[in-house]
Scaffold this motif. Structure first.
Motif, mmCIF file in Angstrom:
data_model
loop_
_atom_site.group_PDB
_atom_site.id
_atom_site.type_symbol
_atom_site.label_atom_id
_atom_site.label_comp_id
_atom_site.label_asym_id
_atom_site.label_seq_id
_atom_site.Cartn_x
_atom_site.Cartn_y
_atom_site.Cartn_z
ATOM 1 N N GLY A 26 0.827 -1.199 0.000
ATOM 2 C CA GLY A 26 0.000 0.000 0.000
ATOM 3 C C GLY A 26 0.859 1.245 0.000
ATOM 4 N N ILE A 27 0.216 2.374 -0.226
ATOM 5 C CA ILE A 27 0.905 3.664 -0.331
ATOM 6 C C ILE A 27 0.444 4.606 0.775
ATOM 7 C CG2 ILE A 27 1.033 5.779 -1.740
ATOM 8 C CD1 ILE A 27 2.932 3.651 -2.718
ATOM 9 N N TRP A 59 -4.111 3.288 -1.919
ATOM 10 C CA TRP A 59 -3.814 4.380 -0.988
ATOM 11 C C TRP A 59 -4.332 3.968 0.383
ATOM 12 C CZ3 TRP A 59 -5.717 10.136 -1.789
ATOM 13 C CH2 TRP A 59 -5.030 10.979 -0.888
ATOM 14 N N ASP A 60 -3.418 3.566 1.269
ATOM 15 C CA ASP A 60 -3.797 3.033 2.576
ATOM 16 C C ASP A 60 -3.868 4.091 3.669
ATOM 17 O OD1 ASP A 60 -3.756 0.584 1.355
ATOM 18 O OD2 ASP A 60 -2.337 -0.345 2.728
ATOM 19 N N VAL A 61 -2.877 4.986 3.697
ATOM 20 C CA VAL A 61 -2.719 5.926 4.808
ATOM 21 C C VAL A 61 -2.489 7.328 4.275
ATOM 22 C CG1 VAL A 61 -1.338 6.513 6.850
ATOM 23 C CG2 VAL A 61 -1.691 4.111 6.249
ATOM 24 N N VAL A 62 -3.111 8.299 4.909
ATOM 25 C CA VAL A 62 -2.827 9.708 4.610
ATOM 26 C C VAL A 62 -1.814 10.216 5.619
ATOM 27 C CG1 VAL A 62 -3.744 12.054 4.678
ATOM 28 C CG2 VAL A 62 -5.000 10.257 3.487
ATOM 29 N N GLU A 63 -0.702 10.703 5.110
ATOM 30 C CA GLU A 63 0.326 11.330 5.941
ATOM 31 C C GLU A 63 0.879 12.532 5.193
ATOM 32 O OE1 GLU A 63 4.636 10.438 8.098
ATOM 33 O OE2 GLU A 63 3.596 8.813 7.107
ATOM 34 N N GLY A 291 0.001 -0.379 22.821
ATOM 35 C CA GLY A 291 -0.348 -1.253 21.716
ATOM 36 C C GLY A 291 -1.749 -1.077 21.155
ATOM 37 N N PRO A 292 -2.796 -1.093 21.974
ATOM 38 C CA PRO A 292 -4.151 -0.981 21.427
ATOM 39 C C PRO A 292 -4.421 0.330 20.693
ATOM 40 C CG PRO A 292 -4.208 -1.863 23.657
ATOM 41 C CD PRO A 292 -2.803 -1.388 23.418
ATOM 42 N N ARG A 293 -3.610 1.372 20.980
ATOM 43 C CA ARG A 293 -3.859 2.670 20.351
ATOM 44 C C ARG A 293 -2.787 3.028 19.306
ATOM 45 N NH1 ARG A 293 -7.177 5.225 24.399
ATOM 46 N NH2 ARG A 293 -7.303 7.174 23.223
ATOM 47 N N ILE A 294 -1.948 2.074 18.950
ATOM 48 C CA ILE A 294 -0.988 2.306 17.867
ATOM 49 C C ILE A 294 -1.707 2.050 16.547
ATOM 50 C CG2 ILE A 294 1.136 1.517 16.761
ATOM 51 C CD1 ILE A 294 2.233 0.867 19.535
ATOM 52 N N HIS A 295 -1.910 3.107 15.772
ATOM 53 C CA HIS A 295 -2.664 2.992 14.525
ATOM 54 C C HIS A 295 -1.772 2.962 13.286
ATOM 55 C CE1 HIS A 295 -6.191 3.327 16.876
ATOM 56 N NE2 HIS A 295 -6.268 4.639 16.950
ATOM 57 N N PHE A 296 -0.500 3.318 13.438
ATOM 58 C CA PHE A 296 0.401 3.416 12.291
ATOM 59 C C PHE A 296 1.814 3.323 12.851
ATOM 60 C CE2 PHE A 296 1.970 6.543 8.780
ATOM 61 C CZ PHE A 296 2.317 5.498 7.943
ATOM 62 N N PRO A 345 -11.391 -5.185 13.594
ATOM 63 C CA PRO A 345 -11.226 -5.081 12.137
ATOM 64 C C PRO A 345 -9.890 -4.441 11.746
ATOM 65 C CG PRO A 345 -12.806 -3.456 12.939
ATOM 66 C CD PRO A 345 -12.517 -4.369 14.088
ATOM 67 N N ASP A 346 -9.285 -3.689 12.663
ATOM 68 C CA ASP A 346 -8.005 -3.044 12.381
ATOM 69 C C ASP A 346 -6.851 -3.823 13.007
ATOM 70 O OD1 ASP A 346 -8.609 -2.477 15.019
ATOM 71 O OD2 ASP A 346 -7.901 -0.407 14.952
ATOM 72 N N HIS A 347 -6.955 -5.149 13.008
ATOM 73 C CA HIS A 347 -5.911 -5.948 13.661
ATOM 74 C C HIS A 347 -4.580 -5.867 12.917
ATOM 75 C CE1 HIS A 347 -6.017 -9.248 10.681
ATOM 76 N NE2 HIS A 347 -7.314 -9.027 10.632
ATOM 77 N N GLN A 348 -4.620 -5.569 11.618
ATOM 78 C CA GLN A 348 -3.374 -5.433 10.859
ATOM 79 C C GLN A 348 -2.940 -3.969 10.888
ATOM 80 O OE1 GLN A 348 -3.417 -6.295 6.579
ATOM 81 N NE2 GLN A 348 -1.503 -7.421 6.817
ATOM 82 N N ILE A 349 -1.777 -3.709 11.460
ATOM 83 C CA ILE A 349 -1.292 -2.338 11.629
ATOM 84 C C ILE A 349 -0.487 -1.930 10.405
ATOM 85 C CG2 ILE A 349 0.062 -0.795 13.087
ATOM 86 C CD1 ILE A 349 -0.269 -2.836 15.363
ATOM 87 N N PRO A 350 -0.837 -0.802 9.773
ATOM 88 C CA PRO A 350 -0.015 -0.342 8.648
ATOM 89 C C PRO A 350 1.366 0.108 9.130
ATOM 90 C CG PRO A 350 -1.723 1.273 9.148
ATOM 91 C CD PRO A 350 -1.999 0.072 10.001
#
Length: 398
Positions: A26-27, A59-63, A291-296, A345-350
Motif C-alpha cells: 500500500g501507499i 492508498w492506505d494511509v494519509v500522511e 499497543g491498542p492505540r498504535i494505529h500506524f 477489524p483493524d488488527h493489521q497495523i499499517p
C-alpha cells in the motif's frame, strides 16, 4: 503488519511501481500542494487515488493532513481550519481511507542540520548535529533568547563552529533547518522563521498541550463517526527547539494525550526514529503500553552520538542504531495477534520503512531527502524478514 511505502505524488522520483517492486502493498501519501488549513478537494483526492492505482497499489494511509499554526496557537482562522480538517476526514473516508497521520510540532516539523551527511561506506544519511544547530540558533537566526538556552561550553563550541563555517555551509544549514514537511512547498527563510517564532510568545508547553487536546476533542468524534483512526506523530527530535515547546516526546506525553481524549479513534503513530533519539524512551515498553492505540508505525533507526539530551544523532541502517528493532517488531506482532483474537477489524497495523540511507543508484537519483528507493527497499526487506521469522508457526511467536 500491512507493509506500505511513502509516495510524494507525481513529483516523486521514486514511483509507485518502484514501491510495488520493493515489496510494498500500500501507499502512504498526501496532497502536499493543497494549502494548509484548506479542505482537500474531492477531485484532488480522486486524482491522487487514481495515480496510485495506476501504479498497481492502494492508498492506505494519509500522511499528513497538516495542522495549521493557527490551530496550534488558537489564533486567526483556527476554528475554520478545524472545521476544514473535519470535512477532509469525511471526504477521505468516502473513498475508503481508514488511517490519517498528523503532527503537532510548532513551526518546525522534523528538523535536521544535514540532509545528505556521509555515513559509513559512502552512504548518505540525514543527521542532527547539536553544535551546528546551536550555531544556527545563536549566530544565524540570532534569536534573542537563544544564548540563555545553552550552557557556556555549548555556546563556545557553537561559536567556534560558526567561525569555521563557509558561506555555503551557512546557507545550507539555514535551508536544512528551515525546511518544511517532507514533500511540501513550505519552508522558511530566516526572517519568516523569526516572525513565526514570535507567534508563539506566551505559549508554553502546558498551553500547547491544552491546544492539542482541544483540537482532538473536536476532530476525534468526527473520525470515529466516519471510521477513521487518527494518529499523532511524535516530535522529531523529541526535545524543545528554538525555545518552542514540544508535547509528544515521551511515554508520559502520549499517556496524557490518550487519556485527555479517551476514544479508540484517537491514537499514535509509533515512530521508532523520532522516539529513539531520546535515550530515556524505552521503545519495546512503549509498544506494550500503547499497543491498542498504535494505529500506524514508522520503523527506522537512529544512532545517538552523545550520552546526553539533546544529542547529535544520525539515521542509521534499519537494523543498526540504538533501537532494538527485533524487540519492537516482536511487540507489534504480539499486539496484532491480540487484536485478531479480539476480532478487531483493524488488527493489521499499517507500517512503512521510514527514511533510509542513500546507497548504490540512490546516490544519483536525487529523490526526496530521507526517502531513497534502494535504501528503503533494503530496510523493508530486513524488517519483513524479522516479522516473518517472529510470525512463523513453528519457529516464531505465533
Amino acid at each position: 503488519m500491512r507493509h506500505t511505502w511513502r509516495w510524494f505524488g507525481p513529483v516523486d522520483r521514486v514511483s509507485v511501481q518502484d514501491a510495488a517492486q520493493a515489496g510494498a502493498l500500500g501507499i502512504v501519501s498526501a496532497l502536499h500542494h493543497i494549502p494548509t488549513g484548506d479542505v482537500w478537494p474531492v477531485e484532488e483526492i480522486a486524482k491522487r487515488q487514481a495515480e496510485i492505482a495506476a501504479g498497481g497499489l492502494h492508498w492506505d494511509v494519509v500522511e499528513s493532513i497538516p495542522v495549521s499554526e493557527s490551530i496550534k496557537t488558537q489564533t486567526g482562522a483556527w476554528r475554520e481550519h478545524v472545521a476544514n480538517w473535519q470535512e477532509t476526514l469525511r471526504r477521505l473516508s468516502a473513498v475508503g481511507i481508514k488511517t490519517v497521520c498528523y503532527n503537532f510540532m510548532p513551526v518546525l516539523d522534523w528538523t535536521r542540520t544535514d540532509l545528505r551527511w556521509t555515513a559509513r561506506h559512502g552512504a548518505k544519511a540525514m543527521r542532527f548535529d547539536r553544535i551546528d544547530f546551536v550555531a544556527f540558533d545563536i549566530h544565524l537566526l540570532e534569536r534573542p533568547a537563544a544564548p540563555a538556552d545553552y550552557d557556556p561550553e555549548t555556546r563556545d563550541r557553537a561559536l567556534q563552529r560558526f567561525r569555521a563555517m563557509s558561506d555555503e555551509r551557512k546557507l545550507s544549514l539555514s535551508r536544512n533547518v528551515g525546511a518544511g514537511l517532507p514533500g511540501s512547498a513550505d519552508g522558511y527563510s530566516l526572517p519568516q522563521l523569526r516572525a513565526h517564532l514570535e507567534t508563539y510568545a506566551g505559549i508554553d508547553r502546558d498551553r500547547l498541550k491544552r491546544h492539542l487536546f482541544d483540537f482532538l476533542s473536536e476532530v476525534t468524534p468526527v473520525a470515529e463517526e466516519v471510521g477513521i483512526n487518527i494518529c499523532a506523530h511524535p516530535d522529531d527530535p523529541p526535545w524543545a527547539l528554538l525555545g518552542l515547546p514540544r508535547v509528544l516526546s515521551t511515554a508520559d506525553d502520549y499517556a496524557d494525550m490518550l487519556a485527555a481524549v479517551d476514544r479508540p479513534a484517537n491514537g499514535m503513530t509509533f515512530c521508532t526514529g523520532s522516539l529513539g533519539a531520546l535515550a530515556a524512551n524505552d521503545l519495546p515498553a512503549m509498544v506494550r503500553q500503547f499497543g491498542p492505540r498504535i494505529h500506524f508505525v514508522h520503523l527506522r533507526n537512529v544512532r545517538r552520538e552523545e550520552d546526553r539530551t539533546p544529542c547529535s544523532f544520525y539515521e542509521d541502517e534499519h537494523l543498526e542504531g540504538d533501537t532494538d528493532m527485533v524487540a519492537v517488531i516482536a511487540g507489534l506482532v504480539a499486539e496484532e495477534k491480540r487484536r485478531k483474537t479480539e476480532g478487531r477489524p483493524d488488527h493489521q497495523i499499517p507500517m512503512r520503512p521510514d527514511h533510509g540511507q542513500e546507497i548504490l543508484d540512490d546516490l544519483t537519483r536525487g529523490a526526496q531527502p530521507g526517502y531513497p528507493a534502494i535504501g528503503r527497499l533494503k530496510g523493508l526487506a530486513e524488517l519483513r524478514g524479522i516479522e516473518r521469522a517472529l510470525s512463523h508457526l513453528t519457529y516464531g511467536l505465533s
